[in-house]
Scaffold this motif. Structure first.
Motif, PDB file in Angstrom:
ATOM      1  N   ALA A  44      11.495  -1.429  10.384  1.00  0.00           N
ATOM      2  CA  ALA A  44      11.015  -2.506   9.509  1.00  0.00           C
ATOM      3  C   ALA A  44       9.667  -2.146   8.889  1.00  0.00           C
ATOM      4  O   ALA A  44       9.463  -2.317   7.679  1.00  0.00           O
ATOM      5  CB  ALA A  44      10.903  -3.809  10.293  1.00  0.00           C
ATOM      6  N   CYS A  47      10.186   0.600   6.378  1.00  0.00           N
ATOM      7  CA  CYS A  47      10.912   0.089   5.205  1.00  0.00           C
ATOM      8  C   CYS A  47       9.974  -0.698   4.295  1.00  0.00           C
ATOM      9  O   CYS A  47       9.993  -0.517   3.075  1.00  0.00           O
ATOM     10  CB  CYS A  47      12.079  -0.782   5.665  1.00  0.00           C
ATOM     11  N   LEU A  48       9.148  -1.562   4.879  1.00  0.00           N
ATOM     12  CA  LEU A  48       8.206  -2.339   4.069  1.00  0.00           C
ATOM     13  C   LEU A  48       7.248  -1.418   3.324  1.00  0.00           C
ATOM     14  O   LEU A  48       6.995  -1.611   2.134  1.00  0.00           O
ATOM     15  CB  LEU A  48       7.442  -3.324   4.949  1.00  0.00           C
ATOM     16  N   THR A 150      13.117  -5.625   2.652  1.00  0.00           N
ATOM     17  CA  THR A 150      12.930  -5.219   4.045  1.00  0.00           C
ATOM     18  C   THR A 150      13.691  -6.141   4.986  1.00  0.00           C
ATOM     19  O   THR A 150      14.361  -5.674   5.917  1.00  0.00           O
ATOM     20  CB  THR A 150      11.426  -5.204   4.400  1.00  0.00           C
TER      21      THR A 150
END
Length: 195
Positions: A44, A47-48, A150
């Motif tokens: 996460a 991805c962000l 995300t």
């Protein structure tokens, strides 16, 4: 902006098999659903970071080289078609993730994997250039869309992990029909964005 097309693209790109989903599924299948949380939280965070970098990279291109925007749309469409056909023709990747079943998938492993995962990088570049930047260049909205993309990606990882802990043999048995359906939906999304 056609938010439904963005969400459809994000769901299809996120829920189809990829390194993060396969690792989440196989790890949860072997060590339980909760054991995937450190890995998924790293995914996460990575991805962000990639979504925000993709947004700003595309924003710079959009602001300073406006001629490139139509080319980015075409490249995004071509990539989505390529991804659709690759997904439809793919075979099981579970064996790749099972090579080291005792490995502990940590936050940093998930974070680092995102930074070198071409699927996620192209996902971010395509989503931002095709769906977001033609309609807004607001910094707040770039952050909001980065968070949305995300969240969709992480919901895919969690779903695969949960599915892996419950239905791994079933999911692997029907991976091919699932891939074909996802590929067809991705083709429809690609076609809708060039109209």
């Amino acid at each position: 902006m056609n938010i439904l097309s963005l969400v459809a693209y994000a769901v299809i790109a996120s829920f189809t098999p990829g390194p993060n989903n396969i690792i989440s599924m196989t790890h949860a299948g072997k060590q339980g659903f909760r054991s995937t949380f450190p890995f998924i939280s790293g995914v996460a965070a990575g991805c962000l970071l990639i979504m925000m970098m993709s947004g700003y990279f595309n924003l710079v291109l959009h602001e300073y080289i406006p001629v490139i925007t139509p080319a980015l749309n075409v490249l995004g469409c071509i990539y989505m078609l390529y991804l659709a056909f690759k997904i439809m023709r793919s075979t099981s990747h579970a064996s790749e993730a099972e090579e080291n079943p005792k490995h502990t998938y940590s936050f940093w492993f998930g974070f680092t994997l995102q930074l070198i995962n071409p699927k996620v990088i192209l996902y971010g570049l395509t989503a931002m250039s095709v769906f977001v930047l033609p309609h807004t260049q607001s910094h707040q909205l770039l952050l909001l869309y980065s968070l949305l993309l995300t969240l969709i990606g992480i919901s895919a990882n969690l779903t695969w992990a949960f599915g892996g802990s419950l239905f791994q043999p079933f999911l692997l048995k029907y991976e091919r029909p699932f891939n074909i359906i996802m590929g067809i939906l991705l083709i429809c999304t690609a076609i809708s964005m060039i109209k």
